[in-house]
Design a protein around this motif. Structure first.
Motif, PDB file in Angstrom:
ATOM      1  N   ASP A  73      18.119  32.154  27.793  1.00 26.95           N
ATOM      2  CA  ASP A  73      18.102  31.286  26.619  1.00 26.95           C
ATOM      3  C   ASP A  73      17.840  32.065  25.330  1.00 26.95           C
ATOM      4  OD1 ASP A  73      18.605  29.099  28.165  1.00 26.95           O
ATOM      5  OD2 ASP A  73      16.501  28.454  28.312  1.00 26.95           O
ATOM      6  N   SER A  74      17.348  33.296  25.472  1.00 30.24           N
ATOM      7  CA  SER A  74      17.085  34.099  24.269  1.00 30.24           C
ATOM      8  C   SER A  74      18.373  34.586  23.616  1.00 30.24           C
ATOM      9  CB  SER A  74      16.192  35.293  24.611  1.00 30.24           C
ATOM     10  OG  SER A  74      16.864  36.181  25.496  1.00 30.24           O
ATOM     11  N   ILE A  75      19.474  34.550  24.369  1.00 34.84           N
ATOM     12  CA  ILE A  75      20.764  34.954  23.815  1.00 34.84           C
ATOM     13  C   ILE A  75      21.419  33.725  23.194  1.00 34.84           C
ATOM     14  CG2 ILE A  75      23.023  35.956  24.297  1.00 34.84           C
ATOM     15  CD1 ILE A  75      21.836  37.406  26.652  1.00 34.84           C
TER      16      ILE A  75
ATOM     17  N   ILE B 116      18.275  45.130  24.440  1.00 35.90           N
ATOM     18  CA  ILE B 116      17.910  44.329  25.617  1.00 35.90           C
ATOM     19  C   ILE B 116      16.424  43.959  25.554  1.00 35.90           C
ATOM     20  CG2 ILE B 116      17.673  44.392  28.138  1.00 35.90           C
ATOM     21  CD1 ILE B 116      20.215  46.135  28.196  1.00 35.90           C
ATOM     22  N   ARG B 117      15.573  44.905  25.156  1.00 33.39           N
ATOM     23  CA  ARG B 117      14.136  44.616  25.003  1.00 33.39           C
ATOM     24  C   ARG B 117      13.905  43.588  23.904  1.00 33.39           C
ATOM     25  NH1 ARG B 117      13.911  50.337  25.258  1.00 33.39           N
ATOM     26  NH2 ARG B 117      13.263  51.084  27.312  1.00 33.39           N
ATOM     27  N   LYS B 118      14.650  43.737  22.813  1.00 35.53           N
ATOM     28  CA  LYS B 118      14.492  42.803  21.696  1.00 35.53           C
ATOM     29  C   LYS B 118      14.818  41.369  22.116  1.00 35.53           C
ATOM     30  CE  LYS B 118      15.895  42.158  16.870  1.00 35.53           C
ATOM     31  NZ  LYS B 118      16.657  42.710  15.734  1.00 35.53           N
ATOM     32  N   LEU B 119      15.729  41.244  23.077  1.00 32.21           N
ATOM     33  CA  LEU B 119      16.104  39.918  23.576  1.00 32.21           C
ATOM     34  C   LEU B 119      15.063  39.376  24.560  1.00 32.21           C
ATOM     35  CD1 LEU B 119      19.936  40.467  24.088  1.00 32.21           C
ATOM     36  CD2 LEU B 119      18.862  38.886  22.460  1.00 32.21           C
ATOM     37  N   GLY B 120      14.073  40.203  24.905  1.00 29.93           N
ATOM     38  CA  GLY B 120      13.001  39.745  25.777  1.00 29.93           C
ATOM     39  C   GLY B 120      13.216  40.021  27.245  1.00 29.93           C
ATOM     40  N   PHE B 121      14.174  40.897  27.589  1.00 25.79           N
ATOM     41  CA  PHE B 121      14.462  41.197  28.991  1.00 25.79           C
ATOM     42  C   PHE B 121      13.731  42.452  29.437  1.00 25.79           C
ATOM     43  CE2 PHE B 121      18.170  38.762  27.605  1.00 25.79           C
ATOM     44  CZ  PHE B 121      18.281  37.828  28.622  1.00 25.79           C
ATOM     45  N   ASP B 122      13.457  42.521  30.727  1.00 20.22           N
ATOM     46  CA  ASP B 122      12.877  43.708  31.339  1.00 20.22           C
ATOM     47  C   ASP B 122      14.013  44.681  31.653  1.00 20.22           C
ATOM     48  OD1 ASP B 122      10.680  45.218  32.730  1.00 20.22           O
ATOM     49  OD2 ASP B 122      12.019  44.848  34.441  1.00 20.22           O
ATOM     50  N   VAL B 123      14.008  45.828  31.003  1.00 17.85           N
ATOM     51  CA  VAL B 123      15.125  46.767  31.110  1.00 17.85           C
ATOM     52  C   VAL B 123      15.370  47.229  32.549  1.00 17.85           C
ATOM     53  CG1 VAL B 123      15.983  49.048  30.440  1.00 17.85           C
ATOM     54  CG2 VAL B 123      15.009  47.521  28.712  1.00 17.85           C
ATOM     55  N   PRO B 124      14.323  47.653  33.317  1.00 15.16           N
ATOM     56  CA  PRO B 124      14.586  48.063  34.706  1.00 15.16           C
ATOM     57  C   PRO B 124      15.259  46.969  35.537  1.00 15.16           C
ATOM     58  CG  PRO B 124      12.412  48.804  34.032  1.00 15.16           C
ATOM     59  CD  PRO B 124      12.895  47.898  32.947  1.00 15.16           C
ATOM     60  N   THR B 125      14.862  45.722  35.305  1.00 18.87           N
ATOM     61  CA  THR B 125      15.478  44.622  36.057  1.00 18.87           C
ATOM     62  C   THR B 125      16.951  44.477  35.703  1.00 18.87           C
ATOM     63  OG1 THR B 125      13.374  43.434  36.114  1.00 18.87           O
ATOM     64  CG2 THR B 125      15.361  42.150  36.524  1.00 18.87           C
ATOM     65  N   VAL B 126      17.235  44.560  34.411  1.00 21.26           N
ATOM     66  CA  VAL B 126      18.629  44.444  33.968  1.00 21.26           C
ATOM     67  C   VAL B 126      19.453  45.615  34.494  1.00 21.26           C
ATOM     68  CG1 VAL B 126      20.151  44.381  31.955  1.00 21.26           C
ATOM     69  CG2 VAL B 126      18.004  43.105  31.929  1.00 21.26           C
ATOM     70  N   LYS B 127      18.897  46.826  34.425  1.00 17.72           N
ATOM     71  CA  LYS B 127      19.614  48.000  34.922  1.00 17.72           C
ATOM     72  C   LYS B 127      19.877  47.886  36.412  1.00 17.72           C
ATOM     73  CE  LYS B 127      18.278  52.086  33.516  1.00 17.72           C
ATOM     74  NZ  LYS B 127      17.397  53.226  33.149  1.00 17.72           N
ATOM     75  N   GLN B 128      18.912  47.424  37.145  1.00 16.80           N
ATOM     76  CA  GLN B 128      19.098  47.257  38.581  1.00 16.80           C
ATOM     77  C   GLN B 128      20.177  46.214  38.858  1.00 16.80           C
ATOM     78  OE1 GLN B 128      15.594  45.996  40.671  1.00 16.80           O
ATOM     79  NE2 GLN B 128      16.479  46.333  42.697  1.00 16.80           N
ATOM     80  N   ARG B 129      20.200  45.183  38.024  1.00 14.87           N
ATOM     81  CA  ARG B 129      21.165  44.105  38.221  1.00 14.87           C
ATOM     82  C   ARG B 129      22.594  44.576  37.975  1.00 14.87           C
ATOM     83  NH1 ARG B 129      23.489  39.989  40.541  1.00 14.87           N
ATOM     84  NH2 ARG B 129      24.479  38.513  39.104  1.00 14.87           N
ATOM     85  N   TYR B 130      22.789  45.313  36.882  1.00 17.48           N
ATOM     86  CA  TYR B 130      24.160  45.660  36.493  1.00 17.48           C
ATOM     87  C   TYR B 130      24.559  47.094  36.821  1.00 17.48           C
ATOM     88  CZ  TYR B 130      24.030  41.207  34.081  1.00 17.48           C
ATOM     89  OH  TYR B 130      23.925  39.869  33.798  1.00 17.48           O
ATOM     90  N   GLN B 131      23.622  47.905  37.295  1.00 17.91           N
ATOM     91  CA  GLN B 131      23.932  49.248  37.790  1.00 17.91           C
ATOM     92  C   GLN B 131      24.914  50.001  36.889  1.00 17.91           C
ATOM     93  OE1 GLN B 131      24.752  49.438  42.054  1.00 17.91           O
ATOM     94  NE2 GLN B 131      24.072  47.340  42.264  1.00 17.91           N
ATOM     95  N   PRO B 132      24.505  50.348  35.687  1.00 15.54           N
ATOM     96  CA  PRO B 132      25.445  50.988  34.762  1.00 15.54           C
ATOM     97  C   PRO B 132      25.974  52.340  35.234  1.00 15.54           C
ATOM     98  CG  PRO B 132      23.182  51.111  33.941  1.00 15.54           C
ATOM     99  CD  PRO B 132      23.168  50.185  35.122  1.00 15.54           C
ATOM    100  N   ASN B 133      25.235  53.029  36.133  1.00 15.29           N
ATOM    101  CA  ASN B 133      25.714  54.314  36.639  1.00 15.29           C
ATOM    102  C   ASN B 133      26.708  54.183  37.784  1.00 15.29           C
ATOM    103  OD1 ASN B 133      24.242  55.976  34.879  1.00 15.29           O
ATOM    104  ND2 ASN B 133      22.395  55.679  36.104  1.00 15.29           N
ATOM    105  N   ASN B 134      26.902  52.976  38.234  1.00 17.02           N
ATOM    106  CA  ASN B 134      27.876  52.733  39.300  1.00 17.02           C
ATOM    107  C   ASN B 134      29.148  52.265  38.623  1.00 17.02           C
ATOM    108  OD1 ASN B 134      29.280  52.024  41.579  1.00 17.02           O
ATOM    109  ND2 ASN B 134      27.514  51.107  42.585  1.00 17.02           N
TER     110      ASN B 134
ATOM    111  N   GLU C 107      22.180  38.407  14.471  1.00 17.55           N
ATOM    112  CA  GLU C 107      21.038  39.216  14.062  1.00 17.55           C
ATOM    113  C   GLU C 107      21.096  40.600  14.697  1.00 17.55           C
ATOM    114  OE1 GLU C 107      17.618  40.097  11.985  1.00 17.55           O
ATOM    115  OE2 GLU C 107      18.867  38.296  11.843  1.00 17.55           O
ATOM    116  N   ILE C 108      21.454  40.650  15.971  1.00 15.69           N
ATOM    117  CA  ILE C 108      21.530  41.923  16.701  1.00 15.69           C
ATOM    118  C   ILE C 108      22.562  42.847  16.065  1.00 15.69           C
ATOM    119  CG2 ILE C 108      22.337  42.936  18.872  1.00 15.69           C
ATOM    120  CD1 ILE C 108      20.953  40.583  20.287  1.00 15.69           C
ATOM    121  N   GLN C 109      23.678  42.269  15.637  1.00 18.90           N
ATOM    122  CA  GLN C 109      24.771  43.082  15.100  1.00 18.90           C
ATOM    123  C   GLN C 109      24.315  43.934  13.923  1.00 18.90           C
ATOM    124  OE1 GLN C 109      28.946  41.586  14.963  1.00 18.90           O
ATOM    125  NE2 GLN C 109      28.637  41.644  12.758  1.00 18.90           N
TER     126      GLN C 109
END
Length: 533
Positions: free
Chosen positions: A15-17, A100-118, A24-26
């Motif tokens: 809901d923060s997005i 991502i932090r500014k939006l209130g998300f936990d970065v490790p959780t988001v990274k684990q979810r979307y696996q940017p290195n994969n 604002e982010i832009q």
């Protein structure tokens, strides 16, 4: 669709997005990040390309914030229930963790979810776009320059595009790359990345991306009518460039330091004190120098950066020529030397095989005058026996250059000496053959049938020519030094013979095999300066 239902996502605080938050982010993003996000998020490539072309121009004037490209996307995309997930995943792919932090998300959780290195794993962003984005991220300015040159041989001019993302969008708009953006409910289309992969195959740095694109193409085309396509692989992204090189065509730093110390101390033999020459002797026994203040024209073609071309790609010829670092030092040395000898110097750099001949034609048609006495052409490039490579990796036969210099176009050169200086290897083609490349060069008994030619190769057939990546090539540097020291007194045969001797000795000293060779159909002695009394 290939994405999962958002209700099953473990990512919280969606809901923060909001539309306003995107606006604002832009304001906190730099232009490069905006380009990357537009590339990943926009569904219609033509719209993305057109807006980014304008954005590329206005961003230099610090007016880019008024375009609100991300806000425009969000306003349109909010009709989809997944738009927030698309945005968050794109931020993760671009590694914009502060946002991502500014939006209130936990970065490790988001990274684990979307696996940017994969690289091919994706839930909401098209995985083909993700691969292409990562390709862009790992494209250096030099590789992008080569890619633009290659595309130009296909009739696709991307010279005004300042980022790799715009080049890729151009190719998508031209149907050079075909895939469906799965965020749109359209009829599935067949994925086609073959033409792009054929080009990328000629860039070793892109090898892993080619493999990923082919893998995705097979998966999507194999599940053409599927409503769910999960694409995931554990293959890591490769970022290290795997350049193919002509082995041993460069000399190590320590050995070359010794070479250049010898160059500084070099004495090419004492000039005999009884050497006499006058204009009468010059007229009878040597080519006439009509105008000592303007002896002739010296063309320098410096091929430093090479790119594959349509000609090679369509013929399935694989030749990856490394950048000739240090070649600019040879160009500078030649320019200085020949200018000091009262030659008019013309330079062409990184010319394709058509531009090579056009450049020479223009010089002999518009720069060579009746009162010029000598024409010199210096080509600095990679080479094989009897050939040099143009910047588009197409072989240019030296004999074809000879024919041009003997043609009706070159009427001002009739009867005048024409000197070709060639800093290039003369190895047989076999060590570099791949994909069906066949030799079509001259035989070992190559003979110059045209008169008034002197062709000086940096090395003999079957040998390589060595180059230092910062200081230039052994051959050109010693040649320029010898010309500066001896051209006032001696004719080029004697000077070239001394260069042969010193280069061969020096190369043997540093355990490199290089033996310069000159082949001549000159009819008289050739001086580059009226000998002093």
């Amino acid at each position: 669709m290939f994405r999962e239902d958002p209700q099953n996502s473990s990512v919280q605080n969606m809901d923060s997005i909001t539309i306003d938050m995107v606006l604002e982010i832009q304001k906190d993003l730099d232009p490069y990040d905006i380009v990357s996000l537009v590339f990943l998020l926009y569904e219609i490539p033509d719209t993305a390309l057109q807006r980014l072309i304008v954005y590329q121009k206005v961003s230099k004037d610090h007016e880019y914030d008024s375009m609100n490209l991300l806000h425009q996307w969000a306003s349109h995309a909010q009709l989809r229930p997944t738009w927030k997930y698309e945005f968050l995943e794109s931020l993760c792919i671009c590694r914009l963790y502060n946002v991502i932090r500014k939006l209130g998300f936990d970065v490790p959780t988001v990274k684990q979810r979307y696996q940017p290195n994969n690289i091919t794993f994706s839930t909401h962003v098209n995985p083909i776009k993700k691969v292409l984005y990562n390709l862009c991220e790992n494209t250096t300015s030099e590789v992008m320059f080569k890619l633009k040159k290659t595309l130009l041989s296909y009739g696709i001019d991307t010279s005004d595009h300042e980022s790799c993302e715009l080049i890729i969008l151009e190719l998508i708009c031209r149907k050079f790359i075909v895939f469906q953006d799965f965020s749109r409910n359209t009829t599935p289309v067949k994925v086609d990345t073959q033409k792009l992969c054929q080009i990328l195959d000629h860039f070793p740095v892109f090898a892993s991306y080619v493999a990923h694109l082919k893998e995705l193409e097979d998966k999507f085309n194999g599940q053409h009518n599927s409503t769910s396509v999960n694409v995931s692989t554990s293959t890591p992204i490769k970022t290290a460039e795997e350049n193919y090189e002509f082995k041993d065509n460069k000399v190590g730093e320590s050995s070359f330091e010794e070479v250049y110390e010898l160059l500084n101390q070099m004495n090419l033999e004492d000039i005999p004190s009884n050497l006499k020459a006058d204009n009468v002797l010059l007229n009878k026994d040597a080519y006439i120098i009509k105008n000592p203040k303007s002896v002739g024209v010296c063309c320098i073609i410096n091929q430093e950066i090479f790119n594959p071309s349509k000609e090679n790609i369509t013929k399935n010829i694989y030749i990856n020529l490394p950048t000739r670092s240090g070649s600019t030092q040879d160009q500078i040395a030649l320019e200085s030397t020949m200018s000091a000898l009262n030659f008019e110097v013309r330079v062409g750099k990184n010319l394709n095989h058509i531009e090579v001949f056009n450049f020479i034609k223009d010089v002999i048609k518009y720069k060579v005058r009746e009162d010029h006495s000598v024409f010199m052409l210096c080509i600095l490039s990679h080479g094989i026996r009897g050939h040099v490579y143009a910047a588009d990796s197409v072989k240019v036969k030296i004999e074809d250059i000879q024919i041009l210099l003997d043609s009706d176009i070159a009427k001002n050169l009739y009867g005048k000496p024409k000197v070709l200086i060639l800093q290039a290897c003369q190895v047989d083609e076999e060590p570099y053959k791949d994909g069906g490349l066949v030799a079509d060069g001259p035989s070992p008994n190559y003979f110059m049938r045209k008169s008034d030619f002197l062709i000086y190769w940096a090395t003999s057939p079957e040998f390589k020519a060595f180059r230092h990546e910062e200081k230039g090539s052994i051959f050109i540097q010693f040649l320029c030094s010898a010309l500066k020291e001896k051209a006032q007194k001696e004719h080029v045969y004697d000077i070239f013979t001394k260069v042969n001797n010193i280069v061969t000795k020096i190369c043997a000293k540093v355990k490199k095999l290089q033996v310069p060779i000159f082949e001549s159909t000159l009819r008289k002695k050739l001086f580059l300066h009226i000998p002093s009394q």
